[in-house]
Design a protein around this motif. Structure first.
Motif, mmCIF file in Angstrom:
data_model
loop_
_atom_site.group_PDB
_atom_site.id
_atom_site.type_symbol
_atom_site.label_atom_id
_atom_site.label_comp_id
_atom_site.label_asym_id
_atom_site.label_seq_id
_atom_site.Cartn_x
_atom_site.Cartn_y
_atom_site.Cartn_z
ATOM 1 N N VAL A 82 0.724 -1.292 0.081
ATOM 2 C CA VAL A 82 -0.058 0.173 0.057
ATOM 3 C C VAL A 82 0.851 1.066 0.034
ATOM 4 C CG1 VAL A 82 -1.951 1.302 1.327
ATOM 5 C CG2 VAL A 82 -1.663 -1.307 1.628
ATOM 6 N N VAL A 83 0.495 2.207 -0.841
ATOM 7 C CA VAL A 83 1.392 3.505 -0.979
ATOM 8 C C VAL A 83 0.299 4.563 -0.483
ATOM 9 C CG1 VAL A 83 2.714 5.065 -2.300
ATOM 10 C CG2 VAL A 83 2.983 2.537 -2.672
ATOM 11 N N ASP A 84 0.684 5.352 0.444
ATOM 12 C CA ASP A 84 -0.308 6.554 0.912
ATOM 13 C C ASP A 84 0.301 7.799 -0.362
ATOM 14 O OD1 ASP A 84 -1.403 8.858 1.645
ATOM 15 O OD2 ASP A 84 -1.142 8.314 3.861
ATOM 16 N N MET A 85 -0.538 7.921 -1.182
ATOM 17 C CA MET A 85 -0.214 8.930 -2.171
ATOM 18 C C MET A 85 -0.633 10.390 -1.973
ATOM 19 S SD MET A 85 1.014 7.160 -4.575
ATOM 20 C CE MET A 85 0.935 8.042 -6.293
ATOM 21 N N SER B 17 1.051 12.625 -0.331
ATOM 22 C CA SER B 17 1.894 13.768 -0.707
ATOM 23 C C SER B 17 2.178 13.626 -2.220
ATOM 24 C CB SER B 17 3.191 13.418 0.164
ATOM 25 O OG SER B 17 4.278 14.192 -0.280
ATOM 26 N N PRO B 18 2.348 14.928 -2.726
ATOM 27 C CA PRO B 18 2.948 14.840 -4.009
ATOM 28 C C PRO B 18 4.271 14.346 -4.408
ATOM 29 C CG PRO B 18 2.812 17.158 -3.171
ATOM 30 C CD PRO B 18 2.265 16.153 -2.296
ATOM 31 N N SER B 19 5.134 14.440 -3.257
ATOM 32 C CA SER B 19 6.544 13.974 -3.287
ATOM 33 C C SER B 19 6.512 12.517 -3.185
ATOM 34 C CB SER B 19 7.272 14.732 -2.297
ATOM 35 O OG SER B 19 8.540 14.238 -2.137
ATOM 36 N N PRO B 20 7.131 11.607 -4.103
ATOM 37 C CA PRO B 20 7.513 10.419 -3.887
ATOM 38 C C PRO B 20 8.341 9.893 -2.604
ATOM 39 C CG PRO B 20 7.694 10.897 -6.270
ATOM 40 C CD PRO B 20 7.529 12.057 -5.287
ATOM 41 N N LYS B 21 9.176 11.108 -2.116
ATOM 42 C CA LYS B 21 10.015 10.639 -1.094
ATOM 43 C C LYS B 21 9.176 10.774 0.452
ATOM 44 C CE LYS B 21 14.214 12.822 -2.999
ATOM 45 N NZ LYS B 21 15.170 13.889 -2.928
ATOM 46 N N ARG B 22 7.900 11.518 0.247
ATOM 47 C CA ARG B 22 7.146 11.479 1.491
ATOM 48 C C ARG B 22 5.996 10.429 1.370
ATOM 49 N NH1 ARG B 22 7.131 17.954 2.522
ATOM 50 N NH2 ARG B 22 9.335 18.016 2.839
ATOM 51 N N ARG B 23 5.930 9.665 0.408
ATOM 52 C CA ARG B 23 4.858 8.742 0.641
ATOM 53 C C ARG B 23 5.343 7.534 1.561
ATOM 54 N NH1 ARG B 23 4.171 9.487 -5.946
ATOM 55 N NH2 ARG B 23 3.129 11.482 -5.731
ATOM 56 N N GLY B 24 4.369 7.004 2.433
ATOM 57 C CA GLY B 24 4.308 5.990 3.117
ATOM 58 C C GLY B 24 4.163 4.749 2.428
ATOM 59 N N VAL B 25 4.949 3.832 2.929
ATOM 60 C CA VAL B 25 4.636 2.460 2.358
ATOM 61 C C VAL B 25 4.389 1.370 3.286
ATOM 62 C CG1 VAL B 25 5.813 0.537 0.773
ATOM 63 C CG2 VAL B 25 6.276 3.043 0.281
ATOM 64 N N PHE B 26 3.391 0.753 3.220
ATOM 65 C CA PHE B 26 2.970 -0.328 4.233
ATOM 66 C C PHE B 26 2.822 -1.751 3.366
ATOM 67 C CE2 PHE B 26 0.964 3.581 5.186
ATOM 68 C CZ PHE B 26 1.383 3.810 6.538
ATOM 69 N N VAL B 27 3.483 -2.782 3.759
ATOM 70 C CA VAL B 27 3.327 -4.214 3.279
ATOM 71 C C VAL B 27 2.411 -4.708 4.303
ATOM 72 C CG1 VAL B 27 4.673 -6.173 2.680
ATOM 73 C CG2 VAL B 27 5.612 -3.929 2.340
ATOM 74 N N LEU B 28 1.391 -5.581 3.474
ATOM 75 C CA LEU B 28 0.254 -6.394 4.431
ATOM 76 C C LEU B 28 0.444 -7.664 4.169
ATOM 77 C CD1 LEU B 28 -2.640 -3.334 3.784
ATOM 78 C CD2 LEU B 28 -1.047 -3.606 5.574
ATOM 79 N N ASP B 29 0.165 -8.301 5.320
ATOM 80 C CA ASP B 29 -0.101 -9.761 5.083
ATOM 81 C C ASP B 29 -1.553 -10.266 6.032
ATOM 82 O OD1 ASP B 29 0.814 -12.335 4.202
ATOM 83 O OD2 ASP B 29 1.347 -12.585 6.244
ATOM 84 N N LEU B 30 -2.510 -10.557 5.179
ATOM 85 C CA LEU B 30 -3.594 -10.823 5.540
ATOM 86 C C LEU B 30 -3.719 -12.153 6.414
ATOM 87 C CD1 LEU B 30 -4.623 -8.780 4.137
ATOM 88 C CD2 LEU B 30 -6.557 -9.449 3.556
ATOM 89 N N LYS B 31 -4.240 -12.132 7.574
ATOM 90 C CA LYS B 31 -4.229 -13.517 8.322
ATOM 91 C C LYS B 31 -5.756 -13.367 9.026
ATOM 92 C CE LYS B 31 -0.007 -14.894 7.803
ATOM 93 N NZ LYS B 31 0.328 -15.770 6.841
ATOM 94 N N LEU B 32 -6.500 -14.142 8.422
ATOM 95 C CA LEU B 32 -7.939 -14.316 8.863
ATOM 96 C C LEU B 32 -8.211 -14.495 10.313
ATOM 97 C CD1 LEU B 32 -10.746 -14.155 7.517
ATOM 98 C CD2 LEU B 32 -10.715 -16.518 7.146
ATOM 99 N N GLY B 33 -8.751 -13.705 11.110
ATOM 100 C CA GLY B 33 -8.978 -13.856 12.510
ATOM 101 C C GLY B 33 -7.855 -13.203 13.335
ATOM 102 N N ALA B 34 -6.559 -13.109 12.692
ATOM 103 C CA ALA B 34 -5.599 -12.843 13.701
ATOM 104 C C ALA B 34 -5.339 -11.425 14.272
ATOM 105 C CB ALA B 34 -4.584 -13.088 12.780
ATOM 106 N N PRO B 35 -4.890 -11.146 15.160
ATOM 107 C CA PRO B 35 -4.541 -9.672 15.692
ATOM 108 C C PRO B 35 -3.655 -9.078 15.042
ATOM 109 C CG PRO B 35 -3.682 -11.188 17.175
ATOM 110 C CD PRO B 35 -4.366 -12.103 16.072
#
Length: 111
Positions: free
Chosen positions: A43-46, A48-66
Motif C-alpha cells: 500500500v502506498v499513501d499517495m 503527498s505529491p512527493s514520492p519521497k514523502r509517501r508512506g509504504v505499508f506491506v500487508l499480510d492478511l491472516k484471517l481472524g488474527a490480531p
C-alpha cells in the motif's frame, strides 16, 4: 494458468481490497506476487505529491488474527517491493511498515 495463480485473490482478499480502495481513495494498493515473499499487498499513501514523502505499508492478511507490526517469513523480500516502487517513481521509501492481521483490523488501522 501458472502465471495467473501468482496474483489470484481469495474471497477475503478481494473483499479487503475492494473495501480499502472504496474507503481510502488516497491509497494505492498493489497485489504482491505470492511467490516473492513480500506480503499480500503493498500500500502506498499517495497523499503527498512527493514520492519521497509517501508512506509504504506491506500487508499480510491472516484471517481472524490480531493486528501486529512485524515482518514474518512471508515478508522476507519487502526490499524488492520497495525497489520496484522506487524504480517506477511511485514511492522512494527506504523502508516500509509491515502489518499482519485480519483484514477488518487492517482497515481499521487507517481510520
Amino acid at each position: 494458468m501458472l502465471m495467473t495463480s501468482r496474483f489470484d485473490f481469495h474471497c477475503d482478499e478481494r473483499r479487503f481490497a475492494s473495501a480499502m480502495l472504496e474507503r481510502f481513495t488516497h491509497l494505492w494498493l498493489f497485489r504482491a506476487d505470492q511467490r516473492r515473499r513480500c506480503g499480500d499487498f503493498v500500500v502506498v499513501d499517495m497523499s503527498s505529491p512527493s514520492p519521497k514523502r509517501r508512506g509504504v505499508f506491506v500487508l499480510d492478511l491472516k484471517l481472524g488474527a490480531p493486528l501486529v507490526e512485524r515482518a514474518g517469513v512471508q515478508m522476507l523480500n519487502v526490499p524488492l517491493a520497495l525497489q520496484e516502487l522506487s524504480a517506477s517513481g511511485t514511492a522512494l521509501a527506504p523502508e516500509a511498515t509491515t502489518l499482519m492481521g485480519d483484514g477488518a483490523k487492517l482497515l481499521h488501522h487507517w481510520n
